[in-house]
Write a protein that holds these residues in place. Structure first.
Motif, PDB file in Angstrom:
ATOM      1  N   LEU A  12       0.829  -1.210   0.000  1.00 36.98           N
ATOM      2  CA  LEU A  12       0.000   0.000   0.000  1.00 36.98           C
ATOM      3  C   LEU A  12       0.864   1.260   0.000  1.00 36.98           C
ATOM      4  N   PRO A  13       0.529   2.249  -0.834  1.00 32.68           N
ATOM      5  CA  PRO A  13       1.311   3.500  -0.882  1.00 32.68           C
ATOM      6  C   PRO A  13       0.771   4.528   0.121  1.00 32.68           C
ATOM      7  N   HIS A  14       1.604   5.495   0.453  1.00 35.60           N
ATOM      8  CA  HIS A  14       1.183   6.606   1.318  1.00 35.60           C
ATOM      9  C   HIS A  14       0.580   7.703   0.439  1.00 35.60           C
ATOM     10  N   LYS A  15      -0.468   7.361  -0.297  1.00 34.07           N
ATOM     11  CA  LYS A  15      -1.096   8.292  -1.230  1.00 34.07           C
ATOM     12  C   LYS A  15      -2.614   8.201  -1.102  1.00 34.07           C
ATOM     13  N   PRO A  16      -3.320   9.254  -1.543  1.00 35.38           N
ATOM     14  CA  PRO A  16      -4.781   9.196  -1.494  1.00 35.38           C
ATOM     15  C   PRO A  16      -5.326   8.237  -2.542  1.00 35.38           C
ATOM     16  N   GLY A  17      -6.503   7.692  -2.255  1.00 37.41           N
ATOM     17  CA  GLY A  17      -7.124   6.772  -3.199  1.00 37.41           C
ATOM     18  C   GLY A  17      -8.345   6.117  -2.605  1.00 37.41           C
ATOM     19  N   ILE A  18      -8.857   5.100  -3.285  1.00 31.74           N
ATOM     20  CA  ILE A  18      -9.981   4.326  -2.770  1.00 31.74           C
ATOM     21  C   ILE A  18      -9.549   2.868  -2.666  1.00 31.74           C
ATOM     22  N   TYR A  19     -10.225   2.119  -1.797  1.00 33.30           N
ATOM     23  CA  TYR A  19      -9.923   0.696  -1.621  1.00 33.30           C
ATOM     24  C   TYR A  19     -11.216  -0.097  -1.704  1.00 33.30           C
ATOM     25  N   VAL A  74     -10.461  14.931  -3.125  1.00 36.78           N
ATOM     26  CA  VAL A  74     -11.713  15.172  -3.848  1.00 36.78           C
ATOM     27  C   VAL A  74     -11.906  14.123  -4.939  1.00 36.78           C
ATOM     28  N   GLU A  75     -10.837  13.805  -5.658  1.00 35.39           N
ATOM     29  CA  GLU A  75     -10.938  12.750  -6.673  1.00 35.39           C
ATOM     30  C   GLU A  75     -11.291  11.416  -6.031  1.00 35.39           C
ATOM     31  N   ALA A  76     -10.733  11.163  -4.840  1.00 36.33           N
ATOM     32  CA  ALA A  76     -11.047   9.922  -4.129  1.00 36.33           C
ATOM     33  C   ALA A  76     -12.529   9.870  -3.774  1.00 36.33           C
ATOM     34  N   LEU A  77     -13.073  10.998  -3.318  1.00 38.37           N
ATOM     35  CA  LEU A  77     -14.481  11.050  -2.948  1.00 38.37           C
ATOM     36  C   LEU A  77     -15.371  10.783  -4.157  1.00 38.37           C
ATOM     37  N   VAL A  78     -15.047  11.396  -5.305  1.00 37.94           N
ATOM     38  CA  VAL A  78     -15.846  11.202  -6.516  1.00 37.94           C
ATOM     39  C   VAL A  78     -15.799   9.747  -6.959  1.00 37.94           C
ATOM     40  N   LEU A  79     -14.610   9.169  -6.953  1.00 36.53           N
ATOM     41  CA  LEU A  79     -14.462   7.782  -7.382  1.00 36.53           C
ATOM     42  C   LEU A  79     -15.177   6.830  -6.430  1.00 36.53           C
ATOM     43  N   GLU A  80     -15.060   7.103  -5.131  1.00 43.79           N
ATOM     44  CA  GLU A  80     -15.762   6.285  -4.136  1.00 43.79           C
ATOM     45  C   GLU A  80     -17.263   6.324  -4.386  1.00 43.79           C
ATOM     46  N   SER A  81     -17.788   7.518  -4.637  1.00 44.71           N
ATOM     47  CA  SER A  81     -19.227   7.667  -4.877  1.00 44.71           C
ATOM     48  C   SER A  81     -19.664   6.875  -6.101  1.00 44.71           C
ATOM     49  N   ASN A  82     -18.874   6.909  -7.163  1.00 40.89           N
ATOM     50  CA  ASN A  82     -19.221   6.167  -8.380  1.00 40.89           C
ATOM     51  C   ASN A  82     -19.243   4.659  -8.134  1.00 40.89           C
ATOM     52  N   TYR A  83     -18.266   4.168  -7.392  1.00 39.67           N
ATOM     53  CA  TYR A  83     -18.207   2.728  -7.114  1.00 39.67           C
ATOM     54  C   TYR A  83     -19.365   2.287  -6.219  1.00 39.67           C
ATOM     55  N   SER A 315     -22.170  10.110   4.209  1.00 40.07           N
ATOM     56  CA  SER A 315     -22.628   9.230   3.130  1.00 40.07           C
ATOM     57  C   SER A 315     -23.833   9.820   2.419  1.00 40.07           C
ATOM     58  N   PHE A 316     -24.746  10.423   3.183  1.00 42.84           N
ATOM     59  CA  PHE A 316     -25.930  11.002   2.547  1.00 42.84           C
ATOM     60  C   PHE A 316     -25.560  12.194   1.662  1.00 42.84           C
ATOM     61  N   LEU A 317     -24.742  13.103   2.187  1.00 43.96           N
ATOM     62  CA  LEU A 317     -24.352  14.267   1.394  1.00 43.96           C
ATOM     63  C   LEU A 317     -23.681  13.837   0.102  1.00 43.96           C
ATOM     64  N   GLN A 318     -22.830  12.844   0.211  1.00 44.37           N
ATOM     65  CA  GLN A 318     -22.090  12.365  -0.957  1.00 44.37           C
ATOM     66  C   GLN A 318     -23.028  11.778  -2.005  1.00 44.37           C
ATOM     67  N   GLN A 319     -23.970  10.931  -1.579  1.00 45.34           N
ATOM     68  CA  GLN A 319     -24.853  10.262  -2.532  1.00 45.34           C
ATOM     69  C   GLN A 319     -25.957  11.188  -3.040  1.00 45.34           C
ATOM     70  N   ASN A 345     -15.018  21.058  -0.574  1.00 39.86           N
ATOM     71  CA  ASN A 345     -14.247  21.290  -1.803  1.00 39.86           C
ATOM     72  C   ASN A 345     -14.897  20.619  -3.010  1.00 39.86           C
ATOM     73  N   TRP A 346     -15.400  19.410  -2.786  1.00 37.56           N
ATOM     74  CA  TRP A 346     -16.070  18.679  -3.874  1.00 37.56           C
ATOM     75  C   TRP A 346     -17.349  19.397  -4.304  1.00 37.56           C
ATOM     76  N   LEU A 347     -18.155  19.848  -3.319  1.00 38.54           N
ATOM     77  CA  LEU A 347     -19.399  20.552  -3.632  1.00 38.54           C
ATOM     78  C   LEU A 347     -19.121  21.895  -4.303  1.00 38.54           C
ATOM     79  N   LYS A 348     -18.039  22.550  -3.881  1.00 38.17           N
ATOM     80  CA  LYS A 348     -17.658  23.816  -4.513  1.00 38.17           C
ATOM     81  C   LYS A 348     -17.383  23.602  -5.995  1.00 38.17           C
ATOM     82  N   GLU A 349     -16.667  22.520  -6.319  1.00 39.24           N
ATOM     83  CA  GLU A 349     -16.356  22.230  -7.715  1.00 39.24           C
ATOM     84  C   GLU A 349     -17.627  21.915  -8.505  1.00 39.24           C
ATOM     85  N   LYS A 350     -18.535  21.160  -7.903  1.00 38.43           N
ATOM     86  CA  LYS A 350     -19.793  20.836  -8.580  1.00 38.43           C
ATOM     87  C   LYS A 350     -20.632  22.087  -8.779  1.00 38.43           C
ATOM     88  N   ARG A 351     -20.659  22.968  -7.779  1.00 40.68           N
ATOM     89  CA  ARG A 351     -21.437  24.210  -7.893  1.00 40.68           C
ATOM     90  C   ARG A 351     -20.887  25.107  -8.998  1.00 40.68           C
TER      91      ARG A 351
END
Length: 680
Positions: A12-19, A74-83, A315-319, A345-351
């Protein structure tokens, strides 16, 4: 931990991501995001970490782990939501049926745009409003809009009704109008561009009013209608002016129903609160636009029993906002969500990317107010969430189709000869062993039968002993049906069954005092014991004593004797080493939970009544001259009748409000009562 998991943990790397956590069949059972994949994923397998029951259950099922590295949180959050949306993993908090919520679509990319209902939100350049949880509410809104604004509802291709918007029409283009308008024109619900009664510019103004109205900008709608009415009057077009006047009055009538209750600001706000019950949570959202409450919706999240409020809110805000066409400038929440900064930050980008926010600020603030007007809004929304959750429970109980599905499923899972039409559930309530009571609730055909609920004051068991208390209750319940010897019946004849007839509000009548009174109770098709293997085995022992053959199961929230935990209920059946775990979307599980919760509610209500009586009634109430104030002072200082009895007259007289004479009366009365009890 198998070698495959260990090798993943080492890499495992010391980097952001999803699992992605997978079970033995390769099914994704959980999707998570992390700032550091190395730290987050390894934490699941550290014995020193205090995991929730849900996480312990999940870890026990993990056979493989995959991970994906991204650039930032933020990219991790978007990817997590899609999965999560794609795979709907078992151990994630899930928005129930999120794909089926309807929207109102204003098809501005069409010629002469239509306004209609759709089942999904697409980023296709059109305007969407929603989501709505109630299809009927969408239809009612569309009908109201069409009464206020005369847009077309037909499905004709309108490209031939007017020249192209930009540039000259091609040489082959020819205007093709219909021969006559439809009924909608004659009832003033369409301005009939299909026959040339209105041009594109006139029609576009109506569509713009629809959009403003759906956005909550009612003042702008009224100003525009007022201006158009004045222009029509000045042009001596009094018939058109009268029609616009009628529309103005209709809009004003609608606005009268929308109370302006948010007085602290005029920005757009969503106010969100939660109400949890068992393994699901209701998220209630109120939508404020320009200080006005323009609508509200509720959403049900599943798999929330072992999740923290912050995790549920996150979880609710994200979905919810993943598929929401509008992001407000401020989101008021009951509890701060986990990963609040990342969500903002994610909502700011979407807005920033939504057309509704064009030319306006893109900042999004998630706030959890602690005082003032905003806290009052949160409390109002929370109360609505509680009401919705209770209505959902009642609605489920009255849904005959789902109820029959639940009974059929229980028959199959528990290997019963027929669907259990009469189910009895037993629960024990006490506080540190005192005031122990038993509760019996009855469900027939999947619905509560309040008239046959029973309560039992535990008589033969000392202290907090649920196993023995269950046995006493079952003996008293089934003794009349047992085929025991007459001597055994005589030994049990002193037991008195406390009968409760449910009245409105769940209150009960006085206990039946007549000893040995017979009740013609029907025998149950299934007996549920609130507890694990210990309580189940105790119940089976009573059934053997009474020579009864009844299906008995134990339903437990907590861990039994096995090592694997589960987020669902553990259903213990006779002779099985491991409990049955039903899927969390199982109708049979849902019915079992409702019955068990009803037994707990009924038992705890009676227990609280007894505890209250014991707290406020004592020997002190019977002593002449000892009123409420003196009693309160004595109990506050000494804590119990035993301590008062051990105190001297001087110590009693020293209490505020007491005198030597009243202290002597207390000592004398308590001493006489003790002597009488010893003689008995």
């Amino acid at each position: 931990m198998n070698e495959k998991i260990q090798s993943v943990l080492n890499s495992l790397p010391h980097k952001p991501g999803i699992y992605l956590m997978k079970d033995g069949e390769g099914t994704i059972i959980y999707v998570g995001k992390a700032i550091s994949l190395f730290n987050r994923v390894r934490s699941y397998f550290q014995e020193s970490t205090d995991h929730s029951p849900k996480n312990r259950s999940m870890v026990a099922k993990i056979e493989d782990i995959e991970f994906l590295v991204v650039r930032n949180e933020v990219e991790a959050l978007v990817l997590e939501s899609n999965y999560i949306k794609q795979y709907r993993p078992k151990y994630n908090v899930l928005l129930r049926d999120d794909k089926s919520y309807p929207y109102i679509k204003v098809a501005i990319t069409e010629d002469f745009p239509r306004v209609y209902r759709v089942r999904s939100f697409q980023r296709d350049g059109n305007r969407y409003f929603g989501p709505y949880t109630n299809s009927g509410a969408v239809d009612a809104t569309l009908d109201l809009l069409n009464k206020l604004f005369a847009f077309r509802t037909c499905r004709y291709d309108a490209s031939a009704w007017a020249p192209p918007r930009n540039g000259e029409p091609s040489a082959s283009w020819k205007q093709k109008l219909l021969s006559r308008p439809c009924t909608q024109y004659y009832i003033h619900r369409c301005i009939a561009p299909c026959v040339g009664y209105a041009n594109r510019e006139e029609y576009d103004k109506i569509i713009q009013q629809v959009i403003l109205f759906l956005e909550g900008k009612h003042d702008e709608v009224l100003k525009d209608l007022q201006r158009r009415m004045e222009e029509a009057a000045e042009g001596l077009n009094f018939e058109e002016a009268a029609r616009i006047r009628d529309r103005i009055k209709a809009v004003e009538r609608v606005l009268e129903k929308q109370r302006i209750i948010n007085t602290e600001g005029q920005d757009d706000q969503d106010v969100i609160a939660l109400a949890s019950g068992d393994d699901e949570t209701c998220a209630q959202v109120f939508f404020f636009r320009n200080g006005k409450l323009i609508g509200r919706e509720y959403f049900i999240l599943q798999g929330t029993r072992d999740s923290s409020p912050g995790e549920i809110m996150s979880s609710f805000l994200q979905q919810f906002y993943e598929s929401s066409p509008h992001i407000p400038a401020e989101i008021l929440v009951e509890v701060e969500p986990d990963d609040q900064e990342v969500l903002q930050n994610w909502l700011k980008e979407k807005r920033r990317n939504t057309s509704a926010a064009a030319g306006r600020g893109t900042a999004v603030n998630i706030n959890s107010p602690k005082r003032g007007e905003k806290l009052r809004l949160i409390e109002m929304v929370r109360n609505n969430a509680k009401e919705v959750l209770e209505q959902q429970r009642i609605k489920w109980l009255t849904d005959n189709q789902k109820t029959q599905m639940a009974l059929d499923e229980l028959q199959e899972v528990l290997n019963l000869v027929a669907p259990p039409q009469r189910i009895e559930c037993y629960d024990i309530s006490n506080t540190q062993g005192s005031n122990s009571v038993g509760a019996m609730v009855v469900f027939e055909h999947g619905k509560p039968k309040n008239s046959e609920y029973r309560r039992f004051k535990i008589k033969s068991v000392e202290g907090a002993n649920d196993v023995a208390s269950h046995q006493e209750v079952l003996r008293r319940r089934f003794r009349k049906a047992a085929t025991l010897q007459e001597a055994a019946l005589d030994r049990e004849s002193s037991a008195v069954v406390d009968k409760v007839s449910q009245r409105e509000g769940g209150e009960s009548t006085e206990e039946e005092k007549e000893e040995g009174q017979h009740h013609d109770w029907a025998m149950p098709d299934l007996v549920i014991i609130d507890g694990g293997k210990g309580q189940l085995n105790a119940a089976l022992q009573v059934m053997r004593e009474l020579d009864l053959e009844l299906p008995v199961i134990g339903v437990a929230k907590e861990e039994g004797s096995h090592t694997k935990l589960a987020t669902a209920e553990e259903i213990h059946v006779p002779g099985a080493a491991e409990p049955i775990i039903l899927p969390r979307n199982s109708q049979g599980l849902y019915l079992l939970q409702r019955i068990r919760d009803e037994a707990h509610r009924f038992g705890i209500t009676y227990h609280r009544k007894l505890r209250s009586n014991r707290t406020f009634k004592s020997l002190l109430d019977e002593i002449p001259g000892i009123g409420p104030k003196r009693k309160q002072a004595l109990m506050k200082h000494f804590g119990s009748i035993r301590a008062i009895s051990a105190a001297s007259v001087e110590e009693l007289a020293a209490i505020d409000g007491m005198t030597k004479d009243s202290a002597e009366k207390v000592k004398e009365f308590i001493g006489n009562s003790a002597n009488q009890n010893s003689e008995k």
